[in-house]
Design an enzyme around this catalytic site. Structure first.
Site, short mmCIF file in Angstrom:
data_model
loop_
_atom_site.label_atom_id
_atom_site.label_comp_id
_atom_site.label_asym_id
_atom_site.label_seq_id
_atom_site.Cartn_x
_atom_site.Cartn_y
_atom_site.Cartn_z
N THR A 95 94.16 -30.87 58.13
CA THR A 95 94.97 -29.79 57.55
C THR A 95 96.09 -30.40 56.73
O THR A 95 96.18 -31.63 56.61
CB THR A 95 95.58 -28.90 58.65
OG1 THR A 95 96.66 -29.61 59.29
CG2 THR A 95 94.53 -28.52 59.69
N CYS A 96 96.97 -29.56 56.20
CA CYS A 96 98.07 -30.08 55.37
C CYS A 96 99.05 -30.91 56.19
O CYS A 96 99.79 -31.72 55.64
CB CYS A 96 98.80 -28.94 54.66
SG CYS A 96 99.56 -27.74 55.79
N THR A 115 100.35 -19.57 63.08
CA THR A 115 99.14 -18.87 63.54
C THR A 115 97.84 -19.44 62.99
O THR A 115 96.77 -19.05 63.45
CB THR A 115 99.23 -17.38 63.17
OG1 THR A 115 99.51 -17.26 61.77
CG2 THR A 115 100.35 -16.71 63.95
N GLN A 116 97.91 -20.34 62.04
CA GLN A 116 96.68 -20.80 61.38
C GLN A 116 95.94 -21.89 62.14
O GLN A 116 94.73 -22.00 62.04
CB GLN A 116 97.00 -21.32 59.97
CG GLN A 116 97.19 -20.21 58.95
CD GLN A 116 97.33 -20.80 57.55
OE1 GLN A 116 98.26 -21.54 57.28
NE2 GLN A 116 96.40 -20.49 56.69
N ALA A 147 92.68 -19.57 45.45
CA ALA A 147 92.19 -18.29 45.97
C ALA A 147 91.63 -18.44 47.38
O ALA A 147 90.77 -17.66 47.80
CB ALA A 147 91.14 -17.70 45.03
N GLY A 148 92.13 -19.43 48.11
CA GLY A 148 91.64 -19.66 49.47
C GLY A 148 92.49 -18.95 50.51
O GLY A 148 93.31 -18.07 50.21
N GLU A 149 92.29 -19.35 51.77
CA GLU A 149 92.97 -18.71 52.90
C GLU A 149 94.48 -18.87 52.81
O GLU A 149 95.23 -17.93 53.08
CB GLU A 149 92.45 -19.33 54.20
CG GLU A 149 93.03 -18.71 55.46
CD GLU A 149 92.52 -19.37 56.72
OE1 GLU A 149 93.06 -19.07 57.79
OE2 GLU A 149 91.60 -20.21 56.63
#
Length: 429
Positions: free
Chosen positions: A50-51, A116-117, A191-193
């Site tokens: 993830t980031c 929450t991700q 345009a992702g999550e």
């Protein structure tokens, strides 16, 4: 076999290092997982990227050797020296590994406590390994229990409410700077999550949203999911948009910077760009009236967030500690329960056999069969009650494996009654 986790996060690495370690697509993840599973010491593996983190969660027969092999592969992938990576890595084995996995799933190890991700990202990583058969029964059990733990934390605390993601934190910072957001345009790239989450928070903060993506159709579909009007622009217009709109948040999965010095003009008005992608979408740019914030630059808001959530985090950690211990008790019960069940099943089979013989030889009549069967089962239950109770208490002991093997041998049971050969129990996520 031991549980093994190797973690590189905002806690032990800067954004430059995380950029090099990031796995931007499934092809890269697949290739890396295949490589590390060639190691004979490694049996299962899950890769979370993830980031804010790269996590390798695995099962290893020799954790020390396996961790060095994994970091060696990471070194080659990222072109970062092995010694540097090994020194930075948070390596956890068994109890501490499970505790770490549960903390990650519960968003207690995140840059933004309670975001929450992360549980969704962990589920995606788990499903990917499961679909590729890189993950089997043991990691499945651990991951399912981690999701159960995350749900318990959400239900018992308020950590999952409010501004609890990198996207929402970026928007909160933009709103703090702009103050009056009415009529102020904010450009979202991608345009992702993450972009969807960003748009949601921008709209709730009063910004007018402009959306652009390499995939115009995908951007329009995303825009249409919102009741508020979202202006969709062609990606070729990006240079103009960057130099006309004061706020920009970018969250693409591009493996290289998409916003460079050559497309950035000097502007008389102030611009605020938020790069929440890893690898970063914005290269080092020098331009007057331009402020660029990366993921790590949002730490000030994160620190405020953490202070507000400190008490809730204490409760959450208590849940993680408790459920980490419960997990290993549960694993032991999976080993013991089939043995106990087998003892009762064999007893019932003997009762059935003896009653049939007694009927055949005329020792008992048909009318008495059911009552005699119930009597025999009552005797069996009472006789096995103490052994059952003792075996269950031993299940929490370090000598459990030895005791269970002895019981299996004494009663002539197949070792397949061990939990290692049973299907993973489904746990509600």
């Amino acid at each position: 076999m031991s549980y093994l986790s190797i973690s590189f996060s905002h806690k032990n690495t800067d954004i430059q290092t995380r950029e090099k370690l990031a796995f931007p697509n499934e092809e890269n993840k697949d290739r890396f997982l295949k490589q590390i599973l060639e190691d004979q010491h490694l049996k299962e593996a899950i890769l979370l990227s993830t980031c804010n983190r790269v996590e390798i969660i695995s099962r290893a027969s020799n954790p020390d050797v396996a961790s060095k092999n994994i970091i060696n592969k990471l070194s080659k992938y990222s072109n970062i020296e092995f010694d540097d990576l090994y020194e930075r890595a948070d390596i956890s084995v068994n109890d501490s590994a499970i505790h770490h996995i549960f903390s990650v799933a519960s968003a207690l190890d995140s840059l933004v406590i309670g975001e929450t991700q992360i549980v969704g990202q962990l589920k995606d990583a788990f499903r990917f390994s499961l679909s590729k058969e890189y993950c089997d029964q043991e990691l499945s059990r651990a991951l399912h229990y981690s999701f159960k733990c995350a749900a318990a934390v959400r239900n018992a605390t308020s950590l999952g409410t409010g501004s609890v993601s990198v996207a929402s934190t970026a928007v909160a910072k933009a709103k703090e700077i702009i103050k009056d957001t009415a009529g102020v345009k904010a450009l979202v790239i991608g345009a992702g999550e993450m972009s969807e989450l960003t748009i949601k928070h921008l709209l709730s903060s009063g910004f007018d949203v402009v959306l652009t993506s390499r995939d115009r159709k995908k951007a329009q579909i995303l825009a249409d999911t919102f009741e508020d009007y979202i202006q969709v622009e062609d990606y070729v217009n990006l240079p103009e948009l960057l130099n006309e709109i004061p706020v920009m948040i970018t969250a693409t999965s591009a493996p290289y910077p998409i916003i460079t010095q050559d497309i950035t003009k000097n502007c008389s008005f102030e611009r605020f760009w938020f790069d929440i992608a890893v690898p970063r979408d914005i290269e080092e740019i020098d331009s007057p009236n331009l402020m660029i914030y990366s993921v790590d630059d949002l730490q000030e808001i994160v620190n405020e967030n953490m202070s507000l959530r400190a008490e809730q985090a204490k409760t959450a950690y208590q849940i993680v500690n408790k459920m980490s211990l419960e997990f290993f008790d549960w694993l032991k019960s999976l080993e013991v329960d089939p043995v106990i069940k087998n003892m009762y099943t064999r007893g019932d089979a003997i009762i059935d056999k003896k009653i049939k013989n007694a009927l055949k030889k005329g020792f008992i009549d048909k009318e008495s069969e059911e009552n005699i069967r119930k009597l025999c089962q009552t005797v069996l239950t009472e006789y096995l009650h103490q052994p059952q109770k003792k075996i269950k208490s031993i299940s929490k002991d370090n000598q459990c494996d030895i005791v269970v093997s002895t019981v299996q041998s004494v009663f002539g049971m197949d070792s397949e009654t061990s939990f290692l050969s049973h299907n993973c129990n489904k746990i509600n996520e």
